[in-house]
Write a protein that holds these residues in place. Structure first.
Motif, PDB file in Angstrom:
ATOM      1  N   ILE A 295      11.153  11.829  10.758  1.00  0.00           N
ATOM      2  CA  ILE A 295       9.738  11.856  11.128  1.00  0.00           C
ATOM      3  C   ILE A 295       9.180  10.445  11.020  1.00  0.00           C
ATOM      4  CG2 ILE A 295       7.457  12.744  10.520  1.00  0.00           C
ATOM      5  CD1 ILE A 295       8.845  15.196   9.358  1.00  0.00           C
ATOM      6  N   PRO A 296       8.559   9.930  12.086  1.00  0.00           N
ATOM      7  CA  PRO A 296       7.998   8.577  12.018  1.00  0.00           C
ATOM      8  C   PRO A 296       6.881   8.472  10.981  1.00  0.00           C
ATOM      9  CG  PRO A 296       8.190   9.315  14.293  1.00  0.00           C
ATOM     10  CD  PRO A 296       8.425  10.517  13.434  1.00  0.00           C
ATOM     11  N   PHE A 297       6.883   7.388  10.243  1.00  0.00           N
ATOM     12  CA  PHE A 297       5.821   7.105   9.281  1.00  0.00           C
ATOM     13  C   PHE A 297       4.471   7.085   9.992  1.00  0.00           C
ATOM     14  CE2 PHE A 297       4.656   3.836   5.694  1.00  0.00           C
ATOM     15  CZ  PHE A 297       3.698   4.724   5.207  1.00  0.00           C
ATOM     16  N   GLU A 298       4.433   6.583  11.230  1.00  0.00           N
ATOM     17  CA  GLU A 298       3.189   6.494  11.994  1.00  0.00           C
ATOM     18  C   GLU A 298       2.479   7.847  12.088  1.00  0.00           C
ATOM     19  OE1 GLU A 298       3.776   2.894  15.188  1.00  0.00           O
ATOM     20  OE2 GLU A 298       4.460   4.888  15.758  1.00  0.00           O
ATOM     21  N   ALA A 299       3.238   8.932  12.224  1.00  0.00           N
ATOM     22  CA  ALA A 299       2.640  10.259  12.411  1.00  0.00           C
ATOM     23  C   ALA A 299       1.975  10.779  11.153  1.00  0.00           C
ATOM     24  CB  ALA A 299       3.707  11.251  12.882  1.00  0.00           C
ATOM     25  N   THR A 300       2.468  10.354   9.978  1.00  0.00           N
ATOM     26  CA  THR A 300       1.942  10.880   8.716  1.00  0.00           C
ATOM     27  C   THR A 300       0.971   9.928   8.030  1.00  0.00           C
ATOM     28  OG1 THR A 300       3.683   9.933   7.287  1.00  0.00           O
ATOM     29  CG2 THR A 300       4.151  12.046   8.363  1.00  0.00           C
ATOM     30  N   MET A 301       0.911   8.695   8.468  1.00  0.00           N
ATOM     31  CA  MET A 301       0.110   7.680   7.801  1.00  0.00           C
ATOM     32  C   MET A 301      -1.377   8.064   7.793  1.00  0.00           C
ATOM     33  SD  MET A 301       0.328   3.602   8.679  1.00  0.00           S
ATOM     34  CE  MET A 301       2.117   3.669   8.718  1.00  0.00           C
ATOM     35  N   PRO A 302      -2.023   8.138   6.624  1.00  0.00           N
ATOM     36  CA  PRO A 302      -3.453   8.470   6.590  1.00  0.00           C
ATOM     37  C   PRO A 302      -4.281   7.337   7.185  1.00  0.00           C
ATOM     38  CG  PRO A 302      -2.655   7.941   4.378  1.00  0.00           C
ATOM     39  CD  PRO A 302      -1.459   8.002   5.259  1.00  0.00           C
TER      40      PRO A 302
ATOM     41  N   VAL B  38     -13.591  19.170  -1.504  1.00  0.00           N
ATOM     42  CA  VAL B  38     -12.416  18.729  -0.745  1.00  0.00           C
ATOM     43  C   VAL B  38     -12.602  17.333  -0.152  1.00  0.00           C
ATOM     44  CG1 VAL B  38     -11.657  21.053  -0.138  1.00  0.00           C
ATOM     45  CG2 VAL B  38     -13.250  19.840   1.362  1.00  0.00           C
ATOM     46  N   GLN B  39     -11.474  16.740   0.189  1.00  0.00           N
ATOM     47  CA  GLN B  39     -11.435  15.515   0.980  1.00  0.00           C
ATOM     48  C   GLN B  39     -10.840  15.872   2.341  1.00  0.00           C
ATOM     49  OE1 GLN B  39     -12.571  12.512  -0.433  1.00  0.00           O
ATOM     50  NE2 GLN B  39     -13.150  13.902  -2.058  1.00  0.00           N
ATOM     51  N   VAL B  40     -11.440  15.374   3.407  1.00  0.00           N
ATOM     52  CA  VAL B  40     -10.873  15.521   4.745  1.00  0.00           C
ATOM     53  C   VAL B  40     -10.035  14.282   5.027  1.00  0.00           C
ATOM     54  CG1 VAL B  40     -11.374  15.667   7.211  1.00  0.00           C
ATOM     55  CG2 VAL B  40     -12.777  16.934   5.575  1.00  0.00           C
ATOM     56  N   VAL B  41      -8.770  14.473   5.362  1.00  0.00           N
ATOM     57  CA  VAL B  41      -7.869  13.356   5.642  1.00  0.00           C
ATOM     58  C   VAL B  41      -7.325  13.489   7.055  1.00  0.00           C
ATOM     59  CG1 VAL B  41      -5.799  12.092   4.926  1.00  0.00           C
ATOM     60  CG2 VAL B  41      -7.237  13.201   3.205  1.00  0.00           C
ATOM     61  N   VAL B  42      -7.449  12.421   7.830  1.00  0.00           N
ATOM     62  CA  VAL B  42      -6.929  12.359   9.195  1.00  0.00           C
ATOM     63  C   VAL B  42      -5.730  11.418   9.196  1.00  0.00           C
ATOM     64  CG1 VAL B  42      -7.446  11.799  11.599  1.00  0.00           C
ATOM     65  CG2 VAL B  42      -9.258  12.717  10.116  1.00  0.00           C
ATOM     66  N   HIS B  43      -4.644  11.829   9.833  1.00  0.00           N
ATOM     67  CA  HIS B  43      -3.405  11.056   9.842  1.00  0.00           C
ATOM     68  C   HIS B  43      -3.064  10.579  11.255  1.00  0.00           C
ATOM     69  CE1 HIS B  43      -2.196  12.491   5.740  1.00  0.00           C
ATOM     70  NE2 HIS B  43      -2.927  13.532   6.110  1.00  0.00           N
ATOM     71  N   GLY B  44      -2.212   9.574  11.325  1.00  0.00           N
ATOM     72  CA  GLY B  44      -1.669   9.122  12.599  1.00  0.00           C
ATOM     73  C   GLY B  44      -2.165   7.758  13.028  1.00  0.00           C
ATOM     74  N   ILE B  45      -1.292   6.753  12.984  1.00  0.00           N
ATOM     75  CA  ILE B  45      -1.619   5.395  13.433  1.00  0.00           C
ATOM     76  C   ILE B  45      -0.471   4.881  14.304  1.00  0.00           C
ATOM     77  CG2 ILE B  45      -2.116   3.023  12.724  1.00  0.00           C
ATOM     78  CD1 ILE B  45      -3.097   4.124  10.042  1.00  0.00           C
ATOM     79  N   ASP B  46      -0.786   4.461  15.514  1.00  0.00           N
ATOM     80  CA  ASP B  46       0.214   3.879  16.407  1.00  0.00           C
ATOM     81  C   ASP B  46       0.300   2.387  16.083  1.00  0.00           C
ATOM     82  OD1 ASP B  46       1.935   3.211  18.446  1.00  0.00           O
ATOM     83  OD2 ASP B  46       0.488   3.547  20.071  1.00  0.00           O
TER      84      ASP B  46
END
Length: 219
Positions: free
Chosen positions: A204-211, A173-181
């Motif tokens: 939904i804001p792009f910021e919340a989903t952005m890897p 697996v790959q671990v992916v963390v999302h969310g950039i302000d």
């Protein structure tokens, strides 16, 4: 501001996350035939030109003999005070090593790597790394149940849970963390980067989903 993905959005997201392509890599050594223990670095996904996207971290995935999996994430440089959606990505089935996207994955040239642009590299969601409750793809953006970075942008996560897909694919697996302000507003909003291309019309804001971070066996 918190956003929860509606059921229709989850269906769209599931189809969007369909994997294509794979990278082959050697697996970490399994310390025993009953316990699999895999440690990965997490590195930034976005280009250095993306504001507030410079982050780093590490993760450890342990498959346990009781049929559960333990996932630990330690990350810093994240948007402070905000929840960060995190997932195990990959291909459920025959062992397939996926990979992480880099800035070159920005195929539409908007300056950001989106979820649809990253999915061909790291595959679909095998588990949502929520703090409580459901861990399936249905909780992909249940931001009220994801870990929150502290005031310094540091996030620590550890949870042991039962998820057959995560357990079966723990070594690929790959671990992916999302969310950039992006605009530094202190929240995920449409002013930062517009609406998430993941589910057009959702608000939904792009910021919340952005890897922001990715790491796994193929990296």
């Amino acid at each position: 501001m918190k956003f929860r993905l509606c059921s229709m959005a989850v269906v769209v997201a599931a189809s969007t996350f369909a994997a294509s392509g794979a990278a082959v890599a050697a697996h970490d050594t399994n310390p025993s035939d009953k316990v699999g223990n895999y440690a990965y670095d997490l590195t930034a996904v976005q280009a250095s030109s993306v504001p507030n996207a410079a982050a780093e971290g590490s993760t450890r995935i342990t498959s346990l003999p009781n049929g559960k999996v333990r996932v630990q994430v330690d990350a810093w440089g994240l948007a402070p005070g905000l929840p960060h959606a995190m997932h195990l990505h990959g291909v459920d089935g025959p062992a397939t090593d996926m990979a992480c996207p880099g800035p070159a994955a920005d195929s539409d040239g908007d300056g950001f790597v989106s979820v649809p642009e990253g999915a061909p590299f790291y595959g679909g969601i095998l588990a949502s790394l929520t703090t409580t409750g459901d861990t399936t793809a249905a909780s992909a953006l249940a931001l009220d149940r994801f870990a929150v970075a502290d005031a310094d942008g540091h996030l620590e996560y550890s949870r042991t849970f039962r998820n057959d897909s995560a357990l079966a694919n723990a070594d690929t697996v790959q671990v992916v963390v999302h969310g950039i302000d992006v605009n530094g507003s202190g929240g995920y909003d449409l002013a930062g980067a517009g609406e998430a291309p993941l589910v057009p019309g959702s608000g939904i804001p792009f910021e919340a989903t952005m890897p922001v971070l990715c790491g796994g066996v193929a990296n």
